[in-house]
Design an enzyme around this catalytic site. Structure first.
Site, PDB file in Angstrom:
ATOM      1  N   HIS A   7     -17.595  -9.242   9.578  1.00 20.63           N
ATOM      2  CA  HIS A   7     -18.692  -8.585  10.279  1.00 20.63           C
ATOM      3  C   HIS A   7     -19.233  -9.481  11.382  1.00 20.63           C
ATOM      4  O   HIS A   7     -19.249 -10.697  11.253  1.00 20.63           O
ATOM      5  CB  HIS A   7     -19.812  -8.155   9.325  1.00 20.63           C
ATOM      6  CG  HIS A   7     -20.362  -9.226   8.458  1.00 20.63           C
ATOM      7  ND1 HIS A   7     -19.697  -9.730   7.355  1.00 20.63           N
ATOM      8  CD2 HIS A   7     -21.538  -9.894   8.517  1.00 20.63           C
ATOM      9  CE1 HIS A   7     -20.437 -10.662   6.772  1.00 20.63           C
ATOM     10  NE2 HIS A   7     -21.556 -10.785   7.459  1.00 20.63           N
ATOM     11  N   ARG A  23     -27.853  -1.448  10.841  1.00 19.13           N
ATOM     12  CA  ARG A  23     -28.920  -2.449  10.812  1.00 19.13           C
ATOM     13  C   ARG A  23     -28.805  -3.333   9.562  1.00 19.13           C
ATOM     14  O   ARG A  23     -28.537  -2.837   8.472  1.00 19.13           O
ATOM     15  CB  ARG A  23     -30.287  -1.780  10.842  1.00 19.13           C
ATOM     16  CG  ARG A  23     -30.503  -1.018  12.116  1.00 19.13           C
ATOM     17  CD  ARG A  23     -31.934  -0.549  12.307  1.00 19.13           C
ATOM     18  NE  ARG A  23     -31.954   0.409  13.409  1.00 19.13           N
ATOM     19  CZ  ARG A  23     -31.809   0.096  14.697  1.00 19.13           C
ATOM     20  NH1 ARG A  23     -31.678  -1.159  15.038  1.00 19.13           N
ATOM     21  NH2 ARG A  23     -31.829   1.028  15.630  1.00 19.13           N
TER      22      ARG A  23
END
Length: 114
Positions: free
Chosen positions: A100, A29
Site C-alpha cells: 500500500h 481513507r
C-alpha cells in the site's frame, strides 16, 4: 488471501471509505490518519510487500502511481503538494502485509519524518 484485511476490502467483506477505485486499484481513507488527508492506495491483487512486487508487471506500478495522482487531485492536494510513502516490512512500519502507498497532505509535512 483470506486473512488479509485489505483483500477483505477488495472483496467487499469490509467497507472502507473509498476515495478512488478502478479495475486494478482501490484507494481509501486511513483509519488512523497521520495528516489532514491520509489515503491508502492498494493494488486489488494481493502483493505482500514492495519486495514482492512483480518486476515483469511495470504497468501495475504505473496504475498505482496514476491512482496516487488522481487521489491527490480529488483531495485538493496536487497544487500545494503531498507525500507518498511505501513502508516495506516491520522495521519500516508496515503493519498490513498487502502493498500500500500512503498519500499524505493537507498540512505542511516535516522532513525527516518523526
Amino acid at each position: 488471501m483470506t486473512d488479509c484485511l485489505f483483500c477483505k476490502m477488495v472483496a467487499g467483506q469490509i467497507q472502507p471509505d473509498v476515495v478512488y477505485e478502478d479495475e486494478h486499484v482501490l484507494a481509501f481513507r486511513d483509519i488512523r490518519p497521520q495528516a489532514k488527508v491520509h489515503v491508502l492506495v492498494i493494488p486489488k491483487r494481493h502483493i505482500p510487500t514492495l519486495d514482492d512486487f512483480p518486476a515483469d508487471e511495470p504497468g501495475l506500478a504505473g496504475q498505482l502511481l496514476g491512482a496516487v495522482q488522481e487521489v491527490a487531485r480529488r483531495e485538493g492536494l496536487a497544487a500545494g503538494g503531498y507525500r507518498t510513502v511505501i513502508n516495506c516490512r516491520g522495521d519500516a512500519g508496515q503493519e498490513v502485509y498487502h502493498l500500500h502507498l500512503h498519500v499524505l497532505g493537507g498540512r505542511r509535512l516535516a522532513w525527516p519524518p518523526g
